[in-house]
Design a protein around this motif. Structure first.
Motif, short mmCIF file in Angstrom:
data_model
loop_
_atom_site.label_atom_id
_atom_site.label_comp_id
_atom_site.label_asym_id
_atom_site.label_seq_id
_atom_site.Cartn_x
_atom_site.Cartn_y
_atom_site.Cartn_z
N GLU A 50 41.36 49.03 58.71
CA GLU A 50 42.59 49.75 57.59
C GLU A 50 43.61 50.35 58.96
OE1 GLU A 50 43.13 51.91 54.95
OE2 GLU A 50 40.84 50.61 54.34
N LYS A 51 43.96 49.78 59.96
CA LYS A 51 45.06 49.64 60.32
C LYS A 51 45.68 48.25 60.50
CE LYS A 51 43.74 52.21 64.89
NZ LYS A 51 43.42 52.35 66.02
N LEU A 52 44.67 46.91 59.73
CA LEU A 52 45.52 45.50 59.40
C LEU A 52 45.28 45.68 58.25
CD1 LEU A 52 43.40 43.98 62.42
CD2 LEU A 52 45.64 44.81 62.41
N ARG A 53 44.72 46.04 57.08
CA ARG A 53 44.93 45.23 55.88
C ARG A 53 43.80 46.89 54.95
NH1 ARG A 53 44.71 41.51 52.61
NH2 ARG A 53 43.14 40.87 51.19
N HIS A 54 45.18 47.01 53.57
CA HIS A 54 45.06 48.37 52.94
C HIS A 54 43.09 47.92 51.95
CE1 HIS A 54 47.56 51.26 53.67
NE2 HIS A 54 48.76 50.20 53.74
N GLY A 55 42.60 48.85 51.52
CA GLY A 55 41.66 47.23 50.86
C GLY A 55 41.55 47.80 49.58
N GLU A 56 41.19 47.53 48.57
CA GLU A 56 41.83 47.61 47.39
C GLU A 56 41.14 48.88 46.23
OE1 GLU A 56 37.77 44.55 44.98
OE2 GLU A 56 39.67 44.09 45.06
N THR A 57 42.05 49.18 45.53
CA THR A 57 41.74 50.49 44.83
C THR A 57 41.03 50.59 43.51
OG1 THR A 57 43.34 51.82 45.85
CG2 THR A 57 42.84 52.73 44.07
N MET A 58 39.98 50.75 43.16
CA MET A 58 39.00 50.97 42.75
C MET A 58 38.72 52.35 41.25
SD MET A 58 38.22 47.57 42.16
CE MET A 58 36.87 47.66 41.40
N ALA A 88 43.91 44.38 47.15
CA ALA A 88 44.40 44.23 48.94
C ALA A 88 45.28 44.43 49.04
CB ALA A 88 42.94 43.82 49.42
N ALA A 89 45.66 44.24 50.91
CA ALA A 89 47.03 44.15 51.29
C ALA A 89 47.11 44.87 51.95
CB ALA A 89 48.24 44.40 50.05
N TRP A 90 47.92 43.36 53.15
CA TRP A 90 47.86 43.91 54.28
C TRP A 90 48.67 44.69 55.04
CZ3 TRP A 90 45.62 40.83 57.50
CH2 TRP A 90 44.89 39.87 56.50
N ASN A 91 48.06 45.89 55.90
CA ASN A 91 49.38 46.85 56.37
C ASN A 91 51.09 46.72 56.96
OD1 ASN A 91 50.14 49.41 57.60
ND2 ASN A 91 48.30 50.12 58.48
N LEU A 92 51.31 47.20 56.53
CA LEU A 92 53.04 46.30 57.45
C LEU A 92 53.22 47.64 57.95
CD1 LEU A 92 54.39 42.76 55.01
CD2 LEU A 92 52.83 43.83 56.59
#
Length: 170
Positions: A50-58, A88-92
């Motif tokens: 979760e610190k690196l990447r957000h998962g997709e929201t379903m 899904a997207a990178w956590n910037l």
């Protein structure tokens, strides 16, 4: 014809003896699979993911029975429709502070656990201090012995003085 009949009788008689091994397929030997052990550094635990990447929201939407709008002859039974709300997207912008290693560690975490060798100059100074301390201890012992000797002499002199100055009774 007789030979043909003999061959058939022989074949029928041999089948029970061989246990139908002529018709059985040979089983290949079982393949041994070795489970691959995980390699460190290849997978992240969920907390770090979760610190690196957000998962997709379903999202799940329950839909009751309805008639198909394209074909009025079709009816759909009640079911659930799943929709991907956010990909899904990178956590910037991580919430946790990021620690960047800046170089080698210059201090020990617990100096009591690891002894380091002292430089030669410090070792020499410590040896000189140890010799000086030993000399001081020896001097102290001789001085206390001398003081105790002097105290005993003083007490003897006082005793001798008191005995000589006492007048004798007549």
């Amino acid at each position: 014809m007789k030979t043909h009949a003999l061959i058939c009788i022989f074949a029928v008689a041999c089948i029970p003896l061989t246990g139908c091994s002529l018709f059985k397929k040979k089983q290949p030997p079982p393949v041994q699979t070795i489970a691959a052990s995980p390699v460190s550094g290849t997978e992240l635990d969920p907390a770090n993911t979760e610190k690196l990447r957000h998962g997709e929201t379903m999202r799940a939407y329950p839909v009751s029975r309805y008639v198909d709008p394209r074909d009025p002859n079709l009816m759909h039974e009640a079911h659930i429709v799943y929709r991907k709300e956010n990909p899904a997207a990178w956590n910037l912008t991580p919430h946790a502070p990021t620690v960047v290693p800046l170089g080698p560690v210059l201090a020990l975490a617990d100096p009591a656990e690891k002894t380091q060798l002292l430089p030669a100059e410090v070792e020499q100074k410590m040896a000189a201090q140890n010799r000086l301390m030993a000399a001081l201890i020896e001097q102290n012992e001789t001085l206390t012995a001398e003081l105790s000797r002097l105290k005993s002499e003083i007490t003897k002199l006082r005793e001798s003085q008191t005995t000589t100055t006492k007048p004798e009774k007549q």
